[in-house]
Enzyme design. Structure first.
Site, PDB file in Angstrom:
ATOM      1  CG  ASP A 215      -1.896   1.124   1.114  1.00 52.09           C
ATOM      2  OD1 ASP A 215      -3.116   1.047   0.694  1.00 52.09           O
ATOM      3  OD2 ASP A 215      -1.820   2.211   1.618  1.00 52.09           O
ATOM      4  CD  GLU A 258      -4.829   4.495  -1.553  1.00 52.90           C
ATOM      5  OE1 GLU A 258      -5.110   4.600  -0.544  1.00 52.90           O
ATOM      6  OE2 GLU A 258      -5.302   4.355  -2.571  1.00 52.90           O
TER       7      GLU A 258
END
Length: 327
Positions: A215, A258
């Site tokens: 992430d 993301e």
């Protein structure tokens, strides 16, 4: 194909021989000619001499030599004209794979002229009007059938070309459907399939398998402080950096937003953690051109090793949990 075609022709001649339609000497000569052609063309292909010709497969040459061989047999054994008609069109079908209808028409025309020459020689040498009459009837039938054969063949070839083009386009569409438009990596749907396939392989060959969930830290600030185009630029820069460190056995994709997933085949938990650390260091050193600096781009990772027998999504859940603890 050409060798199989020749062998099948010899088998048919053997059947004719059992029915007394071809003598032993002519049958032996046919075997000798076919063997000579097979050996000759094989030698040409192995030597590379065929590469000097516009058509390296030498389809036209193979077609004509096979036709001339069959016509020699027809000259010696007129009853084999039945086999000639069938095998002539089979030979043309092979030629259709390589040549245009125009080139095939020329080859067919040469073959028909050769057949007419055989008919003329037989009449000149034997004066057998009945055999010549039958030969002429067959020549007329073949000559009248050939244009339709070429017409249908060219139409089928155009259809095949169209199908090939559609197939290529469909493959391109399918490949694009598997990819994330922004980063070029696999998308979530493809990742899920790849994870299941990796699990099945790990179970089958008993190899280690690990998942790494990654992430981008505080990614929202790029969209908030700049704009979404800048956020897209950061994602693309991240993707390029990741690509440089992937192994050939790794599968990497964008799970959503993301968040990314790396499938690490042949990799234990310790190896996957080491890979995640190398990725973290590489991303930390990444220089993303921005209107103004807001700090280095960093990532957090969660890693889990697949335990044999467990659902792969359970492995993913453990890696995802490790990610949130890391953040």
């Amino acid at each position: 194909f050409a060798s199989a075609f020749s062998v099948l022709y010899l088998v048919v001649l053997g059947v004719f021989y059992t029915q007394g339609m071809i003598d032993r000497k002519t049958l032996a000569q046919a075997f000798g000619l076919v063997a000579l052609l097979i050996v000759g063309f094989s030698a040409v292909f192995r030597s590379g001499l065929n590469l000097r010709f516009p058509d390296p497969s030498l389809t036209g040459g193979q077609l004509l030599t096979s036709v001339f061989t069959m016509l020699y047999v027809v000259y010696r054994a007129p009853d084999t004209r039945l086999a000639f008609a069938s095998f002539f069109f089979v030979a043309l079908m092979f030629g259709m794979l390589r040549h245009t209808a125009r080139k095939l028409a020329v080859l067919g025309g040469v073959s028909l002229l050769a057949f007419a020459l055989v008919i003329g020689l037989r009449y000149f040498n034997h004066h057998d009007a009945e055999i010549v009459r039958l030969d002429l009837l067959q020549l007329v039938v073949i000559a009248s059938t050939l244009p339709w054969f070429l017409f249908i063949g060219s139409h089928v070839k155009r259809l095949q070309r169209g199908l090939d083009e559609v197939s290529v386009k469909l493959e391109d569409i399918e490949e694009r459907a598997r990819r994330d438009d922004l980063t070029g990596f696999y998308n979530r749907r493809t990742l899920l399939v790849a994870m299941e396939e990796a699990k099945q392989r790990a179970d089958a060959v008993r190899e280690p398998l690990s998942l790494c969930v990654i992430d981008l830290d505080l990614f929202k600030r790029y969209n908030d402080e700049f704009d979404h185009l800048t956020g897209d630029q950061v994602l693309r820069a991240f993707a390029r950096s990741v690509q440089e460190g992937l192994r050939s056995t790794d599968v990497f994709g964008r799970y959503g937003g993301e968040e990314f997933v790396q499938i690490c085949r042949h990799t234990t938990l310790a190896g996957a953690i080491a890979d995640a650390e190398r990725l973290r260091a590489r991303i930390g050193a990444l220089d993303v051109p921005l209107p103004r600096s807001i700090g280095k781009l960093t990532v957090s990772s969660g890693v889990a090793q697949y335990q044999p027998g467990e659902p792969i999504m359970q492995t993913f859940a453990r890696a995802d949990g490790a990610l949130y603890r890391a953040k």
